[in-house]
Design a protein around this motif. Sequence first.
Motif, mmCIF file in Angstrom:
data_model
loop_
_atom_site.group_PDB
_atom_site.id
_atom_site.type_symbol
_atom_site.label_atom_id
_atom_site.label_comp_id
_atom_site.label_asym_id
_atom_site.label_seq_id
_atom_site.Cartn_x
_atom_site.Cartn_y
_atom_site.Cartn_z
ATOM 1 N N GLU A 26 -55.166 -38.617 -7.163
ATOM 2 C CA GLU A 26 -53.930 -38.578 -7.950
ATOM 3 C C GLU A 26 -53.584 -40.040 -8.274
ATOM 4 O OE1 GLU A 26 -49.367 -37.433 -7.233
ATOM 5 O OE2 GLU A 26 -50.800 -36.427 -5.894
ATOM 6 N N VAL A 27 -53.202 -40.314 -9.511
ATOM 7 C CA VAL A 27 -52.935 -41.708 -9.878
ATOM 8 C C VAL A 27 -51.577 -41.864 -10.556
ATOM 9 C CG1 VAL A 27 -55.374 -42.377 -10.101
ATOM 10 C CG2 VAL A 27 -54.156 -41.429 -12.083
ATOM 11 N N GLY A 28 -51.126 -43.107 -10.640
ATOM 12 C CA GLY A 28 -49.901 -43.457 -11.366
ATOM 13 C C GLY A 28 -50.056 -44.902 -11.803
ATOM 14 N N ASP A 29 -49.000 -45.467 -12.386
ATOM 15 C CA ASP A 29 -49.094 -46.857 -12.835
ATOM 16 C C ASP A 29 -48.704 -47.781 -11.685
ATOM 17 O OD1 ASP A 29 -48.762 -49.383 -13.954
ATOM 18 O OD2 ASP A 29 -48.192 -48.537 -15.909
ATOM 19 N N ASP A 30 -49.681 -48.470 -11.149
ATOM 20 C CA ASP A 30 -49.420 -49.297 -9.957
ATOM 21 C C ASP A 30 -48.573 -50.523 -10.266
ATOM 22 O OD1 ASP A 30 -49.675 -50.150 -7.220
ATOM 23 O OD2 ASP A 30 -51.019 -51.696 -7.994
ATOM 24 N N VAL A 31 -48.543 -50.979 -11.530
ATOM 25 C CA VAL A 31 -47.663 -52.113 -11.835
ATOM 26 C C VAL A 31 -46.195 -51.677 -11.680
ATOM 27 C CG1 VAL A 31 -46.977 -53.799 -13.594
ATOM 28 C CG2 VAL A 31 -49.398 -53.282 -13.252
ATOM 29 N N ASN A 37 -52.151 -43.371 -4.310
ATOM 30 C CA ASN A 37 -53.280 -43.808 -3.484
ATOM 31 C C ASN A 37 -53.216 -45.297 -3.172
ATOM 32 O OD1 ASN A 37 -55.394 -41.665 -2.770
ATOM 33 N ND2 ASN A 37 -54.806 -41.140 -4.866
ATOM 34 N N VAL A 38 -52.786 -46.086 -4.159
ATOM 35 C CA VAL A 38 -52.633 -47.520 -3.898
ATOM 36 C C VAL A 38 -51.563 -47.728 -2.829
ATOM 37 C CG1 VAL A 38 -51.911 -49.739 -4.869
ATOM 38 C CG2 VAL A 38 -53.438 -48.247 -6.182
ATOM 39 N N ASN A 39 -50.459 -47.006 -2.956
ATOM 40 C CA ASN A 39 -49.392 -47.163 -1.964
ATOM 41 C C ASN A 39 -49.865 -46.762 -0.566
ATOM 42 O OD1 ASN A 39 -47.677 -48.142 -3.902
ATOM 43 N ND2 ASN A 39 -46.724 -46.153 -4.335
ATOM 44 N N MET A 40 -50.608 -45.655 -0.498
ATOM 45 C CA MET A 40 -51.123 -45.220 0.809
ATOM 46 C C MET A 40 -52.085 -46.248 1.394
ATOM 47 S SD MET A 40 -51.902 -41.147 0.896
ATOM 48 C CE MET A 40 -52.431 -40.905 -0.802
ATOM 49 N N LEU A 41 -52.951 -46.774 0.514
ATOM 50 C CA LEU A 41 -53.935 -47.757 0.999
ATOM 51 C C LEU A 41 -53.231 -49.009 1.523
ATOM 52 C CD1 LEU A 41 -56.827 -48.885 1.339
ATOM 53 C CD2 LEU A 41 -56.668 -49.707 -1.023
ATOM 54 N N GLN A 42 -52.235 -49.476 0.772
ATOM 55 C CA GLN A 42 -51.533 -50.689 1.185
ATOM 56 C C GLN A 42 -50.823 -50.483 2.523
ATOM 57 O OE1 GLN A 42 -50.900 -52.630 -3.252
ATOM 58 N NE2 GLN A 42 -49.211 -51.487 -2.380
ATOM 59 N N GLU A 43 -50.239 -49.296 2.688
ATOM 60 C CA GLU A 43 -49.561 -49.013 3.962
ATOM 61 C C GLU A 43 -50.558 -48.916 5.102
ATOM 62 O OE1 GLU A 43 -46.857 -45.624 3.698
ATOM 63 O OE2 GLU A 43 -45.968 -46.622 1.948
ATOM 64 N N GLY A 232 -52.767 -57.421 -11.996
ATOM 65 C CA GLY A 232 -51.975 -56.187 -11.872
ATOM 66 C C GLY A 232 -52.774 -55.055 -12.507
ATOM 67 N N MET A 233 -53.079 -54.030 -11.731
ATOM 68 C CA MET A 233 -53.932 -52.954 -12.238
ATOM 69 C C MET A 233 -53.094 -51.693 -12.425
ATOM 70 S SD MET A 233 -57.344 -53.703 -9.932
ATOM 71 C CE MET A 233 -56.496 -53.749 -8.346
ATOM 72 N N ARG A 234 -53.492 -50.868 -13.316
ATOM 73 C CA ARG A 234 -52.694 -49.663 -13.626
ATOM 74 C C ARG A 234 -53.079 -48.490 -12.733
ATOM 75 N NH1 ARG A 234 -48.226 -51.690 -16.216
ATOM 76 N NH2 ARG A 234 -48.885 -53.314 -17.649
ATOM 77 N N GLN A 235 -53.914 -47.552 -13.227
ATOM 78 C CA GLN A 235 -54.228 -46.382 -12.399
ATOM 79 C C GLN A 235 -55.327 -46.739 -11.389
ATOM 80 O OE1 GLN A 235 -53.570 -46.100 -15.732
ATOM 81 N NE2 GLN A 235 -51.544 -45.252 -15.311
ATOM 82 N N ALA A 236 -55.002 -47.695 -10.545
ATOM 83 C CA ALA A 236 -55.989 -48.227 -9.602
ATOM 84 C C ALA A 236 -56.243 -47.279 -8.431
ATOM 85 C CB ALA A 236 -55.536 -49.594 -9.094
#
Length: 345
Positions: A26-31, A37-43, A232-236
Motif C-alpha cells: 500500500e503506498v501514499g505520497d511520502d513527501v 510502508n515508509v512510515n512503518m519502516l522508519q518506525e 524526497g521520494m513519493r510512493q516509496a
Amino acid sequence: MNIVDLRSDTVTKPTPEMREAMAHAEVGDDVYGEDPNVNMLQEAAADKMGKEAGLFVPSGTMGNLIAVLVHCQRGDEAIMGDKGHTFSFEAGGISALGGVFPHTLPNQADGTLRIDDILGAIRPDDVHHPVSKLVILENTQNRCGGVVLSKEYSNEVAKLAHHHDMKLHVDGARIFNASVALNINVKEFVKEADSVTFCLSKGLCAPVGSVLCGSREFIGKARRMRKMLGGGMRQAGVLAAAGLVALDSMVDRLAEDHRRASELAQGLGKLTGIHFEMGLPQTNMVFPSLRAEVNGNAAEIVKKLATEGVKVSAVAERRLRLVTHAWVDDAAVQQTLNAFKKVLA
Ligand SMILES: *Cc1c(COP(=O)(O)O)cnc(C)c1O
C-alpha cells in the motif's frame, strides 16, 4: 557455468518474499508523510536502533551526507577515518555540498581511531581554526577488513565528543553484521551516538535504500535536508516494503555469511600463494593478499578468476576483496576455492 559474485554484498537482489511485499505494498505520497510502508519502516528502524525517529533515504551515501549537513555548518570540521567510506567513497559531497572540512585521522588495523588522536584533533576555540563539530565512526569498518568496533569503544567516543560539544555519527552501513558477529543487540553500538545510518541494500538484500536514525528534532531537520538534496521520494512504499522484509527476516541469517567468509579464508589460507596480512574475517569480508611468488598482480588474478565464473575485487596492487552474502551458498564457496587453486597453480 554458475557465476559467483563476491565483489560486494550490494549485488544482492530482492528475495521472492520482498518482491511479493513490493507487489502488494500500500503506498501514499511520502513527501506528505503519507506512505504507510515508509512510515512503518522508519518506525521499525528507529526502534531497532534505539532512537526516536528514522528517515528512509535512497542510499547510505545520502544518509551520511544528510547527517553531516545537519550536524555541521559551512566551515565546520568533521573528524573521520582516512579509510572511511565518507572520506573515500562519497565523492567529497560533504565539502562540495556542505562546505564541511574533513579532518582525517589514521584508521588503526582494528578499524578504530585512536582516542588520543581524536583528542588531539579537536580544535581549541580560536579564530584561526575551523570549529570541530562532529566525529564519524564506521561499523563495521569496510576497508580495515569488515572489522567490528566494540560498543565500549563507540560509546567512549560519543562521550568524548559530547564532552567537547560535538556530535557522533555512526556510518553503520553494516552495523547488523557487527551485531550478529558479537551477538549484541544493535542498539548497544549506538546507544550514545547522535545519529546512525544503516543500509538495507547490502547484506539485508533489499533493492534500494538506507535509514538514517536519531532524535526527533534531528530527523525533522534531516527531512528538510533530504528534500533540499532532491531525495524526497513519493510512493516509496514499494521500496520500503522490501526494507521491512529485510529488517524482519534477513538480519539473523547474516551469521551464515560470516561462517562462509571464515570458510573461504580457511580454504584460501591453505594455498601457498595467499596470506592474510589484514587478519582473518570477523564478518562477511575476506581480504586475501598475494605472496611475492604469485605471478601477476591482483587485477590480473581478478581477470583469471572471472574466466572460472568467480568475480572478486582488487583493492590494492596485491590484495583482493571477497564479500559473502545471501546469494553465495556452500557450493559457491567450493567453486571459489577451486577457482583460486586453479588460477594460482
Ligand atoms: C556502501 C557503504 C555506504 C554507502 O552506501 P550506498 O548505499 O552505496 O551509498 C556507506 N558506508 C559504508 C561503510 C558502505 O560500505
